[in-house]
Scaffold this motif. Structure first.
Motif, mmCIF file in Angstrom:
data_model
loop_
_atom_site.group_PDB
_atom_site.id
_atom_site.type_symbol
_atom_site.label_atom_id
_atom_site.label_comp_id
_atom_site.label_asym_id
_atom_site.label_seq_id
_atom_site.Cartn_x
_atom_site.Cartn_y
_atom_site.Cartn_z
ATOM 1 N N ARG A 88 55.199 133.651 38.213
ATOM 2 C CA ARG A 88 53.779 134.102 38.582
ATOM 3 C C ARG A 88 53.414 133.543 40.072
ATOM 4 N NH1 ARG A 88 50.071 132.389 33.384
ATOM 5 N NH2 ARG A 88 50.577 134.238 32.208
ATOM 6 N N LEU A 89 54.161 132.371 40.517
ATOM 7 C CA LEU A 89 53.793 131.944 41.982
ATOM 8 C C LEU A 89 54.755 132.525 42.884
ATOM 9 C CD1 LEU A 89 52.702 129.823 43.882
ATOM 10 C CD2 LEU A 89 54.859 128.479 43.115
ATOM 11 N N ASN A 90 55.964 132.817 42.483
ATOM 12 C CA ASN A 90 56.907 133.493 43.536
ATOM 13 C C ASN A 90 56.795 135.107 43.690
ATOM 14 O OD1 ASN A 90 57.553 130.837 44.741
ATOM 15 N ND2 ASN A 90 58.856 130.654 42.817
ATOM 16 N N GLN A 91 57.119 135.766 42.268
ATOM 17 C CA GLN A 91 57.565 136.977 42.313
ATOM 18 C C GLN A 91 56.331 137.803 42.227
ATOM 19 O OE1 GLN A 91 59.442 134.897 40.772
ATOM 20 N NE2 GLN A 91 61.224 135.293 42.095
ATOM 21 N N LEU A 92 55.231 137.403 41.427
ATOM 22 C CA LEU A 92 53.929 137.971 40.920
ATOM 23 C C LEU A 92 52.856 137.700 41.983
ATOM 24 C CD1 LEU A 92 54.012 138.003 37.228
ATOM 25 C CD2 LEU A 92 54.925 139.854 38.850
ATOM 26 N N GLY A 93 53.067 136.568 42.697
ATOM 27 C CA GLY A 93 52.023 136.280 43.753
ATOM 28 C C GLY A 93 50.720 135.883 43.295
ATOM 29 N N ASP A 94 50.886 135.233 42.233
ATOM 30 C CA ASP A 94 49.623 134.730 41.559
ATOM 31 C C ASP A 94 49.691 133.055 41.197
ATOM 32 O OD1 ASP A 94 47.442 134.646 39.468
ATOM 33 O OD2 ASP A 94 48.454 135.288 37.935
ATOM 34 N N PRO A 95 49.294 132.578 42.506
ATOM 35 C CA PRO A 95 49.411 131.081 42.318
ATOM 36 C C PRO A 95 48.219 130.530 41.267
ATOM 37 C CG PRO A 95 48.360 131.731 44.222
ATOM 38 C CD PRO A 95 48.946 132.859 43.442
ATOM 39 N N ARG A 96 47.207 131.295 40.934
ATOM 40 C CA ARG A 96 46.181 130.486 40.013
ATOM 41 C C ARG A 96 46.656 130.871 38.700
ATOM 42 N NH1 ARG A 96 41.772 129.297 41.345
ATOM 43 N NH2 ARG A 96 41.484 130.626 43.169
ATOM 44 N N GLY A 97 47.401 132.072 38.598
ATOM 45 C CA GLY A 97 48.082 132.190 37.146
ATOM 46 C C GLY A 97 49.039 131.285 36.795
ATOM 47 N N ALA A 98 49.815 130.910 37.862
ATOM 48 C CA ALA A 98 51.101 129.867 37.858
ATOM 49 C C ALA A 98 50.472 128.580 37.245
ATOM 50 C CB ALA A 98 51.751 129.762 39.024
ATOM 51 N N LEU A 99 49.291 128.046 37.672
ATOM 52 C CA LEU A 99 48.856 126.643 37.208
ATOM 53 C C LEU A 99 48.831 126.647 35.753
ATOM 54 C CD1 LEU A 99 46.227 126.071 40.023
ATOM 55 C CD2 LEU A 99 48.631 125.062 39.724
ATOM 56 N N LYS A 100 48.381 127.584 35.048
ATOM 57 C CA LYS A 100 48.053 127.197 33.730
ATOM 58 C C LYS A 100 49.356 126.983 32.782
ATOM 59 C CE LYS A 100 46.491 129.576 29.378
ATOM 60 N NZ LYS A 100 45.844 130.642 28.619
ATOM 61 N N PRO A 101 50.333 127.778 33.080
ATOM 62 C CA PRO A 101 51.779 127.145 32.267
ATOM 63 C C PRO A 101 52.342 126.015 33.015
ATOM 64 C CG PRO A 101 52.359 128.894 33.486
ATOM 65 C CD PRO A 101 50.685 128.843 33.494
ATOM 66 N N LEU A 102 52.244 125.874 34.169
ATOM 67 C CA LEU A 102 52.779 124.619 34.903
ATOM 68 C C LEU A 102 52.060 123.150 34.283
ATOM 69 C CD1 LEU A 102 53.385 125.948 38.301
ATOM 70 C CD2 LEU A 102 55.129 125.443 36.676
ATOM 71 N N GLU A 103 50.762 123.406 34.215
ATOM 72 C CA GLU A 103 49.903 122.359 33.730
ATOM 73 C C GLU A 103 50.123 121.951 32.555
ATOM 74 O OE1 GLU A 103 46.221 123.157 35.521
ATOM 75 O OE2 GLU A 103 46.812 122.220 37.326
ATOM 76 N N ALA A 104 50.135 122.973 31.595
ATOM 77 C CA ALA A 104 50.711 122.939 30.111
ATOM 78 C C ALA A 104 51.830 122.094 30.160
ATOM 79 C CB ALA A 104 50.767 124.282 29.443
ATOM 80 N N TYR A 105 52.960 122.580 30.681
ATOM 81 C CA TYR A 105 54.187 121.935 30.521
ATOM 82 C C TYR A 105 54.020 120.454 30.989
ATOM 83 C CZ TYR A 105 59.062 120.599 31.390
ATOM 84 O OH TYR A 105 60.274 119.760 31.187
ATOM 85 N N LEU A 106 53.330 119.897 32.007
ATOM 86 C CA LEU A 106 53.329 118.754 32.534
ATOM 87 C C LEU A 106 52.305 117.688 31.504
ATOM 88 C CD1 LEU A 106 52.827 119.202 36.298
ATOM 89 C CD2 LEU A 106 54.692 118.195 35.361
ATOM 90 N N ARG A 107 51.499 118.361 30.739
ATOM 91 C CA ARG A 107 50.872 117.654 29.719
ATOM 92 C C ARG A 107 51.626 117.397 28.775
ATOM 93 N NH1 ARG A 107 46.895 121.252 30.747
ATOM 94 N NH2 ARG A 107 47.630 122.748 29.039
ATOM 95 N N HIS A 108 52.879 117.877 28.613
ATOM 96 C CA HIS A 108 53.998 117.412 27.401
ATOM 97 C C HIS A 108 55.001 116.622 28.315
ATOM 98 C CE1 HIS A 108 51.903 119.800 24.552
ATOM 99 N NE2 HIS A 108 51.795 120.759 25.253
ATOM 100 N N GLY A 109 55.382 117.019 29.323
ATOM 101 C CA GLY A 109 56.547 116.274 29.972
ATOM 102 C C GLY A 109 58.009 116.946 29.517
ATOM 103 N N GLY A 110 58.844 116.418 30.144
ATOM 104 C CA GLY A 110 60.120 116.896 29.912
ATOM 105 C C GLY A 110 61.061 116.976 31.107
ATOM 106 N N ALA A 111 62.498 117.464 30.922
ATOM 107 C CA ALA A 111 63.548 117.559 31.987
ATOM 108 C C ALA A 111 62.987 118.216 33.188
ATOM 109 C CB ALA A 111 64.689 118.070 31.117
ATOM 110 N N LEU A 112 62.282 119.329 32.958
ATOM 111 C CA LEU A 112 61.867 120.078 34.167
ATOM 112 C C LEU A 112 60.532 119.553 34.980
ATOM 113 C CD1 LEU A 112 62.664 123.451 32.405
ATOM 114 C CD2 LEU A 112 64.147 122.287 34.041
ATOM 115 N N GLU A 113 60.060 118.158 34.563
ATOM 116 C CA GLU A 113 59.067 117.939 35.093
ATOM 117 C C GLU A 113 58.947 117.848 36.646
ATOM 118 O OE1 GLU A 113 56.661 113.557 35.319
ATOM 119 O OE2 GLU A 113 57.324 114.062 33.227
ATOM 120 N N GLU A 114 60.037 117.619 37.223
ATOM 121 C CA GLU A 114 59.856 117.435 38.850
ATOM 122 C C GLU A 114 59.812 118.978 39.345
ATOM 123 O OE1 GLU A 114 63.244 116.256 42.289
ATOM 124 O OE2 GLU A 114 63.439 115.352 40.323
ATOM 125 N N VAL A 115 60.687 119.873 38.626
ATOM 126 C CA VAL A 115 60.430 121.136 38.898
ATOM 127 C C VAL A 115 59.185 121.834 38.940
ATOM 128 C CG1 VAL A 115 61.437 123.538 38.595
ATOM 129 C CG2 VAL A 115 62.953 121.713 38.576
#
Length: 159
Positions: free
Chosen positions: A76-103
């Protein structure tokens, strides 16, 4: 004869139903992840986003769904040009954490920058630097943090 015919018809209907049930069976997380990645390689970004969203919804909490959250955010951020839409899945991931946290954190910072949400971006960078001091992103993010601090200081009545 009629009983045999009825039995045969009933068995055929059951077989048809079983085949339909098999087709209705949701694809595995791994299959959906492969499908989304293939769509990405083919430049079908909206299709890939749809598949990632489906994977996240159907396979909640699975490793594949967690990876799809980060991939969807980046897409959403890079190819679709939707930074606001990118935040939802990224923040959902960060609430759970995991190996891709830094990314996920880097993508979130980039989304906040594109949204010109300087305060949230600054906070996210500070948190990233505290959590990942040895990241290869550290130099870039320190420079961006300096830029944000100088811009803030240049504003009249800045705290």
């Amino acid at each position: 004869l009629r009983d045999r015919s009825h039995a045969h018809t009933t068995q055929g209907a059951e077989a048809d139903h079983d085949q339909e049930a098999e087709r209705a069976e949701p694809e595995s997380g791994a299959e959906l992840l492969r499908e989304a990645r293939q769509a990405m390689r083919s430049g079908q970004f909206r299709g890939a986003a749809f598949v990632y969203e489906k994977l996240i919804e159907v396979h909640v909490g699975s490793e594949e769904a967690m990876a799809a959250m980060v991939a969807l955010g980046q897409l959403r951020l890079n190819q679709l040009g939707d930074p606001r839409g990118a935040l939802k899945p990224l923040e959902a991931y960060l609430r759970h954490g995991g190996a891709l946290e830094e990314v996920a954190r880097v993508a979130r910072i980039d989304a906040l920058q594109k949204l010109r949400n300087d305060n949230s971006e600054r906070t996210a960078i500070e948190e990233f630097l505290r959590l990942h001091p040895r990241s290869f992103e550290t130099k870039r993010l320190r420079a961006r943090l300096d830029t944000l601090r100088h811009a803030r200081e240049a504003l009249p009545n800045a705290p």
